[in-house]
Enzyme design. Structure first.
Site, PDB file in Angstrom:
ATOM      1  N   GLY A 112       0.838  -1.090  -0.048  1.00 13.58           N
ATOM      2  CA  GLY A 112      -0.124   0.132  -0.008  1.00 13.58           C
ATOM      3  C   GLY A 112       0.853   1.412   0.078  1.00 13.58           C
ATOM      4  O   GLY A 112       0.477   2.499   0.048  1.00 13.58           O
ATOM      5  N   ASP A 116       3.011   4.169  -1.629  1.00 17.00           N
ATOM      6  CA  ASP A 116       3.311   4.822  -2.858  1.00 17.00           C
ATOM      7  C   ASP A 116       4.541   4.902  -3.379  1.00 17.00           C
ATOM      8  O   ASP A 116       4.995   4.503  -4.361  1.00 17.00           O
ATOM      9  CB  ASP A 116       2.532   6.122  -3.058  1.00 17.00           C
ATOM     10  CG  ASP A 116       0.761   5.906  -2.720  1.00 17.00           C
ATOM     11  OD1 ASP A 116       0.374   5.175  -3.290  1.00 17.00           O
ATOM     12  OD2 ASP A 116       0.490   6.880  -2.096  1.00 17.00           O
ATOM     13  N   HIS A 156      15.041  13.242 -13.901  1.00 14.41           N
ATOM     14  CA  HIS A 156      14.199  11.827 -13.359  1.00 14.41           C
ATOM     15  C   HIS A 156      13.720  11.754 -12.134  1.00 14.41           C
ATOM     16  O   HIS A 156      14.325  12.262 -11.222  1.00 14.41           O
ATOM     17  CB  HIS A 156      15.348  10.594 -13.889  1.00 14.41           C
ATOM     18  CG  HIS A 156      15.426  10.446 -15.340  1.00 14.41           C
ATOM     19  ND1 HIS A 156      16.535   9.824 -15.821  1.00 14.41           N
ATOM     20  CD2 HIS A 156      14.591  10.331 -16.390  1.00 14.41           C
ATOM     21  CE1 HIS A 156      16.402   9.642 -17.165  1.00 14.41           C
ATOM     22  NE2 HIS A 156      15.177   9.941 -17.570  1.00 14.41           N
ATOM     23  N   ASP A 211      13.934   9.541  -9.856  1.00 13.39           N
ATOM     24  CA  ASP A 211      14.841   8.976  -8.689  1.00 13.39           C
ATOM     25  C   ASP A 211      15.728   9.994  -8.333  1.00 13.39           C
ATOM     26  O   ASP A 211      16.691   9.774  -7.365  1.00 13.39           O
ATOM     27  CB  ASP A 211      15.511   7.526  -9.415  1.00 13.39           C
ATOM     28  CG  ASP A 211      16.255   7.643 -10.564  1.00 13.39           C
ATOM     29  OD1 ASP A 211      16.042   8.436 -11.624  1.00 13.39           O
ATOM     30  OD2 ASP A 211      17.298   7.183 -10.762  1.00 13.39           O
ATOM     31  N   HIS A 236      22.658  11.620 -21.325  1.00  7.10           N
ATOM     32  CA  HIS A 236      21.721  10.776 -20.431  1.00  7.10           C
ATOM     33  C   HIS A 236      20.362  10.567 -21.061  1.00  7.10           C
ATOM     34  O   HIS A 236      20.141  11.401 -22.106  1.00  7.10           O
ATOM     35  CB  HIS A 236      21.835  11.423 -18.925  1.00  7.10           C
ATOM     36  CG  HIS A 236      20.960  10.149 -18.177  1.00  7.10           C
ATOM     37  ND1 HIS A 236      21.050   8.862 -18.234  1.00  7.10           N
ATOM     38  CD2 HIS A 236      19.778  10.552 -17.133  1.00  7.10           C
ATOM     39  CE1 HIS A 236      20.094   8.421 -17.231  1.00  7.10           C
ATOM     40  NE2 HIS A 236      19.570   9.338 -16.861  1.00  7.10           N
ATOM     41  N   GLU A 274      28.176   6.836 -10.567  1.00  2.86           N
ATOM     42  CA  GLU A 274      26.794   5.933 -10.461  1.00  2.86           C
ATOM     43  C   GLU A 274      27.258   4.615 -10.817  1.00  2.86           C
ATOM     44  O   GLU A 274      28.304   4.370 -11.515  1.00  2.86           O
ATOM     45  CB  GLU A 274      26.001   6.532 -11.518  1.00  2.86           C
ATOM     46  CG  GLU A 274      26.176   6.189 -13.197  1.00  2.86           C
ATOM     47  CD  GLU A 274      24.710   5.589 -13.656  1.00  2.86           C
ATOM     48  OE1 GLU A 274      24.499   4.856 -13.253  1.00  2.86           O
ATOM     49  OE2 GLU A 274      24.809   6.117 -14.899  1.00  2.86           O
ATOM     50  N   SER A 321      18.479   1.729 -25.963  1.00  8.05           N
ATOM     51  CA  SER A 321      19.837   1.745 -25.180  1.00  8.05           C
ATOM     52  C   SER A 321      19.915   2.392 -24.208  1.00  8.05           C
ATOM     53  O   SER A 321      19.481   3.614 -23.644  1.00  8.05           O
ATOM     54  CB  SER A 321      20.573   2.451 -26.182  1.00  8.05           C
ATOM     55  OG  SER A 321      22.099   2.703 -25.702  1.00  8.05           O
ATOM     56  N   HIS A 343      22.245   4.487 -18.848  1.00  2.29           N
ATOM     57  CA  HIS A 343      23.470   4.497 -17.840  1.00  2.29           C
ATOM     58  C   HIS A 343      24.779   4.005 -18.267  1.00  2.29           C
ATOM     59  O   HIS A 343      24.615   2.737 -19.239  1.00  2.29           O
ATOM     60  CB  HIS A 343      22.833   3.451 -16.690  1.00  2.29           C
ATOM     61  CG  HIS A 343      21.641   4.129 -16.138  1.00  2.29           C
ATOM     62  ND1 HIS A 343      21.909   5.276 -15.127  1.00  2.29           N
ATOM     63  CD2 HIS A 343      20.413   3.741 -16.189  1.00  2.29           C
ATOM     64  CE1 HIS A 343      20.640   5.291 -14.411  1.00  2.29           C
ATOM     65  NE2 HIS A 343      19.869   4.634 -15.249  1.00  2.29           N
ATOM     66  N   HIS A 385      24.594   5.181  -6.278  1.00  2.00           N
ATOM     67  CA  HIS A 385      23.493   4.721  -7.244  1.00  2.00           C
ATOM     68  C   HIS A 385      23.505   3.255  -7.581  1.00  2.00           C
ATOM     69  O   HIS A 385      23.857   2.992  -8.875  1.00  2.00           O
ATOM     70  CB  HIS A 385      23.461   5.697  -8.720  1.00  2.00           C
ATOM     71  CG  HIS A 385      23.476   6.984  -8.197  1.00  2.00           C
ATOM     72  ND1 HIS A 385      23.139   7.722  -6.968  1.00  2.00           N
ATOM     73  CD2 HIS A 385      22.937   7.970  -9.244  1.00  2.00           C
ATOM     74  CE1 HIS A 385      23.104   8.791  -7.311  1.00  2.00           C
ATOM     75  NE2 HIS A 385      22.957   9.215  -8.632  1.00  2.00           N
TER      76      HIS A 385
HETATM   77 ZN    ZN Z   1      19.113   7.603 -11.728  1.00  2.00          ZN
HETATM   78 ZN    ZN Z   2      18.468   9.207 -14.959  1.00  2.00          ZN
END
Ligand code: ZN
Ligand code: ZN
Length: 572
Positions: A65, A67, A92, A94, A156, A209, A380, A383, A405
């Protein structure tokens, strides 16, 4: 079902404030180290703090439950007078999804490139927030407290992505969030040249990352993906339906171009796709050929081989346009034989199952689906893969290395990769959210003994952080074995049960087929009540607690299931 045990949830004494000490650089992630998502890294020096990114993460299966999950902001809230700003690498979710929840607690200026700023502004407006957003561009330099920050352009799937060169009194830090080095793009060479100039100045710490550190294949050039999509457009005889991340504007541009070449009109389905295309068009990041967009509700008289639909749902998200089409529940689009569907995105780890279900359903309805991501050259990854990560670290030649990340294994593999490039083992720090890397006097870095609280903050509807372990455990118990409610009506004067106990159950047993069990349970309930009420008359709290325990044991003995038991006593 796994129990819910977020990392460091048992942290007994999270660090509230660092002891009075000589100012020195501290770097700590509050998200993204140990998970894919909710990225956030904090830099602190003396009285100055800057924050890089403020993302969100989708809940794991046991967070029923919920989100989404955002970084823990306790430390930031308690030191908000020190915060000089929050800087975004790109737009983005995230990296930005946590900002509407966290910004009201810290109220600091926001720095972002134009497109990212556009996304953040839109998101904040939805929450009726008006933060000061300062638009920067690649190449700009800003000063926030002791920190001097330069924005470095990176490629990116989100355009306008930047990395950061952060000059601190303890040395130069390079922070690179999501990026890829596409050999088909001219900028790649310029970028490496730029990174080399930092290397020559000497880089103290590199944060990089780690998402694709396991992936050894070569980068698939974005131009190859365009060509594939263009040839699918040429070959398709019926309708074309393309699903991608709304924020992958390069890809969306590719689809628009392919549509123009093949004289197809483009209709959009999905709120986030609509919103993103509008923001990007207004800011000049998307060139939409004149007259190509049509309203999805007015496509009836367009021949099928002259129509393409751009939609959300590449992750198999519930209620998204593609998932509704696949389920036969889309208002305008009925999938049928002759339709071609292209899923131009990779599945984020954890979404593989829902994507596969969607693909199966689309095939079942008669569509042909390109879903193979890199294998079918329709996507593609945005990352950097292993070879690109290696190239960047080898170019920057940092003294210390902090992988960011990634899930824990990604971080370990990435630290090992750095060691292959000659960075000593004790200079590559694998840290979890909340762990602090600090630069000591003399310039040596180490992992500090204290941690900052980085336990999960769960967002459920409008509630931020009000769903804790107890609520989650209840949800898990109900989901697993259902719920069993007993209602006792008791005479106020005599303390005796007036009517036979009412029993309501959901998700536990089908009561009509188990009348025997319901009957037995009623008898047990009466006995339990009498026994406890004689000993502790009218002590309802005690009696309910004892009954919950004993009735739970009784039901387990009978069924080997543990429903959530709720006794209710009503006095009349
Ligand atoms: Zn990211
Ligand atoms: Zn990103």
């Amino acid at each position: 079902m796994a129990t819910f045990s977020p990392k460091q949830n048992n942290l007994t004494q999270p660090l509230r404030t660092f002891k009075a000490e000589k100012p020195h650089l501290k770097i700590f992630p509050l998200g993204g180290n140990g998970e894919i998502g909710k990225n956030m890294v904090v830099y602190e020096y003396g009285d100055d703090i800057i924050i890089v990114d403020c993302g969100m993460m989708f809940p794991t299966v046991e967070m029923l439950g919920i989100d989404f999950v955002i970084p823990n902001f306790t430390y930031l809230e308690e030191h908000k007078e020190k915060i000089r700003g929050i800087i975004f690498t790109h737009g983005h979710e995230d990296h930005t999804g946590g900002i509407p929840f966290i910004w009201p607690k810290i109220q600091c200026p926001i720095y972002a490139t134009k497109l990212t700023a556009g996304f953040i502004e839109y998101k904040m407006n939805e929450f009726e927030l008006k933060p000061p957003i300062k638009v920067v561009q690649a190449g700009d330099k800003i000063q926030l407290g002791v920190f001097k920050i330069e924005f470095i352009p990176f490629s990116h799937t989100f355009l306008d992505d930047v990395g950061l060169a952060i000059d601190t009194p303890d040395g130069l830090v390079i922070h690179i969030a999501d990026f890829a080095i596409d050999p088909s793009k001219l900028e790649s060479q310029q970028l490496l040249g730029k990174l080399n100039t930092f290397a020559q100045r000497g880089v103290k710490v590199l944060l990089l990352e780690s998402t694709n550190v396991e992936i050894k294949s070569d980068r698939l050039a974005e131009s190859v993906v365009y060509d594939t999509i263009a040839s699918i457009f040429q070959k398709a005889k019926g309708r074309l339906i393309v699903s991608s991340f709304a924020s992958s504007l390069d890809r969306i541009q590719g689809v628009l171009n392919a549509a123009q070449k093949t004289h197809r009109k483009v209709a959009i389905s999905g709120r986030s796709m609509d919103k993103t295309i509008n923001i990007a068009m207004n800011l000049g990041y998307l060139k939409v050929p004149h007259g190509i967009l049509v309203d999805l509700r007015r496509t009836d008289n367009i021949p099928e081989n002259k129509l393409a639909i751009l939609c959300t749902g590449s992750q198999g998200e519930e209620y998204s346009a593609l998932v509704r089409m696949a389920a036969g529940e889309h208002k305008q689009i009925r999938i049928k034989k002759g339709d071609t569907v292209v899923i131009s995105a990779g599945a984020i780890p954890g979404n593989e199952r829902t994507v596969a279900d969607t693909v199966n359903n689309l095939f079942r309805l008669g569509a042909y689906v390109y879903y193979g991501s890199e294998r079918q050259k329709v996507h593609s990854s945005g990352h950097a893969k292993r070879a690109e990560l290696k190239l960047v670290t080898a170019t920057i030649k940092p003294e210390y290395f902090i992988p960011i990340h990634g899930e824990f294994r990604h971080l370990v593999l990435h630290a090992q990769l750095a060691q292959e490039l000659g960075i000593p083992e004790d200079h590559a720090f694998v840290i979890d959210d909340g762990q602090v890397v600090e630069i000591l006097e003399g310039g040596k870095a180490r992992i500090a003994p204290q941690k900052v609280d980085a336990s999960y903050v769960l967002v459920d509807g409008l509630g931020v952080g009000d769903v804790g372990n107890i609520v989650l455990r209840d949800r898990q118990a109900m989901a697993k074995d259902g719920i069993f409610v007993v209602i006792l009506t008791v005479d106020h004067e005599t303390g005796k049960i007036i009517t036979s106990p009412d029993i309501i159950s959901r998700g536990f047993i089908y009561m009509r087929e188990r009348e025997d069990l319901v009957f037995k349970a009623r008898q047990e309930v009466k006995k339990m009540f009498q026994k406890h009420n004689e000993k502790y008359p009218a002590n309802w709290d005690f009696i309910k607690k004892a009954m919950r325990q004993e009735l739970g044991e009784f039901l387990f003995k009978e069924t080997e299931r543990r429903p959530m038991v709720i006794p209710v006593i009503i006095e009349v």
